[in-house]
Design a protein around this motif. Sequence first.
Motif, PDB file in Angstrom:
ATOM      1  N   LEU A   1       0.810  -1.227   0.000  1.00 12.99           N
ATOM      2  CA  LEU A   1       0.000   0.000   0.000  1.00 12.99           C
ATOM      3  C   LEU A   1       0.840   1.272   0.000  1.00 12.99           C
ATOM      4  O   LEU A   1       0.297   2.374  -0.072  1.00 12.99           O
ATOM      5  N   LEU A   2       2.153   1.131   0.114  1.00 12.78           N
ATOM      6  CA  LEU A   2       3.002   2.333   0.156  1.00 12.78           C
ATOM      7  C   LEU A   2       3.511   2.665  -1.241  1.00 12.78           C
ATOM      8  O   LEU A   2       3.933   1.777  -1.977  1.00 12.78           O
ATOM      9  N   SER A   3       3.488   3.936  -1.571  1.00 14.94           N
ATOM     10  CA  SER A   3       4.130   4.349  -2.820  1.00 14.94           C
ATOM     11  C   SER A   3       5.630   4.369  -2.556  1.00 14.94           C
ATOM     12  O   SER A   3       6.067   4.323  -1.410  1.00 14.94           O
ATOM     13  N   ARG A   4       6.412   4.486  -3.629  1.00  6.13           N
ATOM     14  CA  ARG A   4       7.873   4.475  -3.449  1.00  6.13           C
ATOM     15  C   ARG A   4       8.320   5.621  -2.534  1.00  6.13           C
ATOM     16  O   ARG A   4       9.130   5.429  -1.632  1.00  6.13           O
ATOM     17  N   SER A   5       7.747   6.811  -2.738  1.00  3.84           N
ATOM     18  CA  SER A   5       8.211   7.946  -1.923  1.00  3.84           C
ATOM     19  C   SER A   5       7.750   7.812  -0.468  1.00  3.84           C
ATOM     20  O   SER A   5       8.465   8.206   0.448  1.00  3.84           O
ATOM     21  N   GLN A   6       6.571   7.224  -0.259  1.00  6.96           N
ATOM     22  CA  GLN A   6       6.125   6.992   1.126  1.00  6.96           C
ATOM     23  C   GLN A   6       7.056   5.977   1.804  1.00  6.96           C
ATOM     24  O   GLN A   6       7.427   6.142   2.968  1.00  6.96           O
ATOM     25  N   GLN A   7       7.445   4.946   1.043  1.00 13.80           N
ATOM     26  CA  GLN A   7       8.325   3.914   1.611  1.00 13.80           C
ATOM     27  C   GLN A   7       9.684   4.510   1.974  1.00 13.80           C
ATOM     28  O   GLN A   7      10.235   4.226   3.039  1.00 13.80           O
ATOM     29  N   ILE A   8      10.221   5.366   1.095  1.00 10.45           N
ATOM     30  CA  ILE A   8      11.526   5.981   1.358  1.00 10.45           C
ATOM     31  C   ILE A   8      11.454   6.839   2.619  1.00 10.45           C
ATOM     32  O   ILE A   8      12.324   6.778   3.488  1.00 10.45           O
ATOM     33  N   LEU A   9      10.403   7.611   2.734  1.00 13.63           N
ATOM     34  CA  LEU A   9      10.244   8.492   3.895  1.00 13.63           C
ATOM     35  C   LEU A   9      10.106   7.671   5.183  1.00 13.63           C
ATOM     36  O   LEU A   9      10.759   7.957   6.192  1.00 13.63           O
ATOM     37  N   LEU A  10       9.278   6.647   5.133  1.00 16.19           N
ATOM     38  CA  LEU A  10       9.077   5.777   6.296  1.00 16.19           C
ATOM     39  C   LEU A  10      10.411   5.178   6.756  1.00 16.19           C
ATOM     40  O   LEU A  10      10.754   5.218   7.934  1.00 16.19           O
ATOM     41  N   ASN A  11      11.171   4.637   5.811  1.00 17.09           N
ATOM     42  CA  ASN A  11      12.441   3.996   6.180  1.00 17.09           C
ATOM     43  C   ASN A  11      13.447   4.995   6.714  1.00 17.09           C
ATOM     44  O   ASN A  11      14.202   4.712   7.628  1.00 17.09           O
ATOM     45  N   SER A  12      13.428   6.198   6.150  1.00 17.27           N
ATOM     46  CA  SER A  12      14.395   7.183   6.630  1.00 17.27           C
ATOM     47  C   SER A  12      14.000   7.681   8.022  1.00 17.27           C
ATOM     48  O   SER A  12      14.853   7.875   8.887  1.00 17.27           O
ATOM     49  N   ASP A  13      12.697   7.810   8.287  1.00 16.95           N
ATOM     50  CA  ASP A  13      12.254   8.219   9.631  1.00 16.95           C
ATOM     51  C   ASP A  13      12.550   7.131  10.676  1.00 16.95           C
ATOM     52  O   ASP A  13      12.929   7.429  11.805  1.00 16.95           O
ATOM     53  N   LEU A  14      12.374   5.872  10.279  1.00 17.21           N
ATOM     54  CA  LEU A  14      12.661   4.773  11.204  1.00 17.21           C
ATOM     55  C   LEU A  14      14.150   4.795  11.563  1.00 17.21           C
ATOM     56  O   LEU A  14      14.537   4.672  12.729  1.00 17.21           O
ATOM     57  N   LYS A  15      14.984   5.004  10.537  1.00 19.81           N
ATOM     58  CA  LYS A  15      16.426   5.008  10.776  1.00 19.81           C
ATOM     59  C   LYS A  15      16.817   6.165  11.710  1.00 19.81           C
ATOM     60  O   LYS A  15      17.628   5.999  12.620  1.00 19.81           O
ATOM     61  N   THR A  16      16.206   7.320  11.480  1.00 19.86           N
ATOM     62  CA  THR A  16      16.488   8.483  12.325  1.00 19.86           C
ATOM     63  C   THR A  16      16.104   8.190  13.777  1.00 19.86           C
ATOM     64  O   THR A  16      16.852   8.472  14.710  1.00 19.86           O
ATOM     65  N   TYR A  17      14.924   7.574  13.945  1.00 18.16           N
ATOM     66  CA  TYR A  17      14.443   7.227  15.290  1.00 18.16           C
ATOM     67  C   TYR A  17      15.445   6.285  15.974  1.00 18.16           C
ATOM     68  O   TYR A  17      15.816   6.485  17.135  1.00 18.16           O
ATOM     69  N   LEU A  18      15.907   5.274  15.254  1.00 19.89           N
ATOM     70  CA  LEU A  18      16.848   4.320  15.862  1.00 19.89           C
ATOM     71  C   LEU A  18      18.185   4.989  16.160  1.00 19.89           C
ATOM     72  O   LEU A  18      18.796   4.750  17.196  1.00 19.89           O
ATOM     73  N   MET A  19      18.631   5.858  15.239  1.00 17.80           N
ATOM     74  CA  MET A  19      19.904   6.532  15.425  1.00 17.80           C
ATOM     75  C   MET A  19      19.881   7.405  16.674  1.00 17.80           C
ATOM     76  O   MET A  19      20.844   7.498  17.415  1.00 17.80           O
ATOM     77  N   GLN A  20      18.737   8.066  16.882  1.00 17.63           N
ATOM     78  CA  GLN A  20      18.663   8.997  18.010  1.00 17.63           C
ATOM     79  C   GLN A  20      18.458   8.292  19.343  1.00 17.63           C
ATOM     80  O   GLN A  20      18.788   8.831  20.389  1.00 17.63           O
ATOM     81  N   ASN A  21      17.898   7.078  19.299  1.00 13.57           N
ATOM     82  CA  ASN A  21      17.559   6.444  20.577  1.00 13.57           C
ATOM     83  C   ASN A  21      18.331   5.194  20.947  1.00 13.57           C
ATOM     84  O   ASN A  21      18.313   4.782  22.089  1.00 13.57           O
ATOM     85  N   PHE A  22      18.965   4.561  19.977  1.00 12.46           N
ATOM     86  CA  PHE A  22      19.568   3.263  20.305  1.00 12.46           C
ATOM     87  C   PHE A  22      20.983   3.112  19.835  1.00 12.46           C
ATOM     88  O   PHE A  22      21.313   2.143  19.186  1.00 12.46           O
ATOM     89  N   SER A  23      21.847   4.077  20.136  1.00 12.65           N
ATOM     90  CA  SER A  23      23.180   3.807  19.634  1.00 12.65           C
ATOM     91  C   SER A  23      23.807   2.769  20.536  1.00 12.65           C
ATOM     92  O   SER A  23      23.927   2.962  21.732  1.00 12.65           O
ATOM     93  N   GLY A  24      24.159   1.635  19.932  1.00 14.40           N
ATOM     94  CA  GLY A  24      24.872   0.598  20.656  1.00 14.40           C
ATOM     95  C   GLY A  24      24.023  -0.363  21.459  1.00 14.40           C
ATOM     96  O   GLY A  24      24.547  -1.191  22.186  1.00 14.40           O
TER      97      GLY A  24
END
Length: 295
Positions: free
Chosen positions: A98-121
């Motif tokens: 159900l995700l368009s390519r641009s929605q998928q890219i945004l979702l994945n980049s937001d998930l990565k940002t969330y993990l980067m900010q909260n779970f280093s290591g």
Amino acid sequence: TTEMANQEEAEIQISELDLLSSMFPYEEEFAVTDQLALAELKHCVENESAEVPSSKVQFILNVKTEVPNASTVEFSMACALPFKYPTVLPEITVRSSLLSRSQQILLNSDLKTYLMQNFSGEPCMLSAREWVKDHAAAYIDKDLSSSSVTASDATQSEVTMFTRLWIYSHHIYNKQKRKNIIDWAKELSLSGFCMPGKPGVVCVEGLQSSCEEFWSRVRRLTWKRILIRHREDVSLEGGGHAEIQKQRKFPTLEEKCFDAHGARGNHMDLGQLYRFLEEKGCADIFQMYFGVEGH
């Protein structure tokens, strides 16, 4: 020592995978897609071996989530654990029909940002799954179509991804190709380096769209073998010129010739390449290229 660290990381990965399989016993929720890699990882822990497994453990986590109109949507998380996980982030790609390519890219980049900010290591697969469960459905309705994006947003969103591509070629001797690599990088404002010879190594970094344009030109040339060995993407807050400069590890794109030896004088000194990468804070890349720990 690195052996100890490898051991510890491998143990953390195993216990996290055990936890996932006990929480999600059904194949349709959680499935390891690379059993061999998992077996190697377990072997590494049980035998306290310093051998790094030959491939990363890969698995799929499927997440069903309710959307406001009470229907259920399924998201699939394709995951891989790099050898150094959890000291580095897991590789996760969330998909849904159900995700368009641009929605998928945004979702994945937001998930990565969330993990980067909260779970280093720290282990974070469950938190990643939780985040997807809570947030992913909202991306299905995000209108990212060109009509609704104003011109300034469009340029903003282009700038927000910083990419570094590590390209591997069987060899690079041809003078014209070498000139193309340097000229195109300059034209696209990419920095990095090119190591001609056998093997050939090219690293370019800069705006994601520019890196992709560079790669599409380079791969159209004739090569015996060329591939992207590794790719790093960083989403930038704000994404202005200064942010991009801050991410760069190389000032410009230059050709690096490390003392060649060998009959044709074309085999590069990989020890020097390793030291050069180490200086730039990229030593871990060496292993991705050559499958051995550098010295």
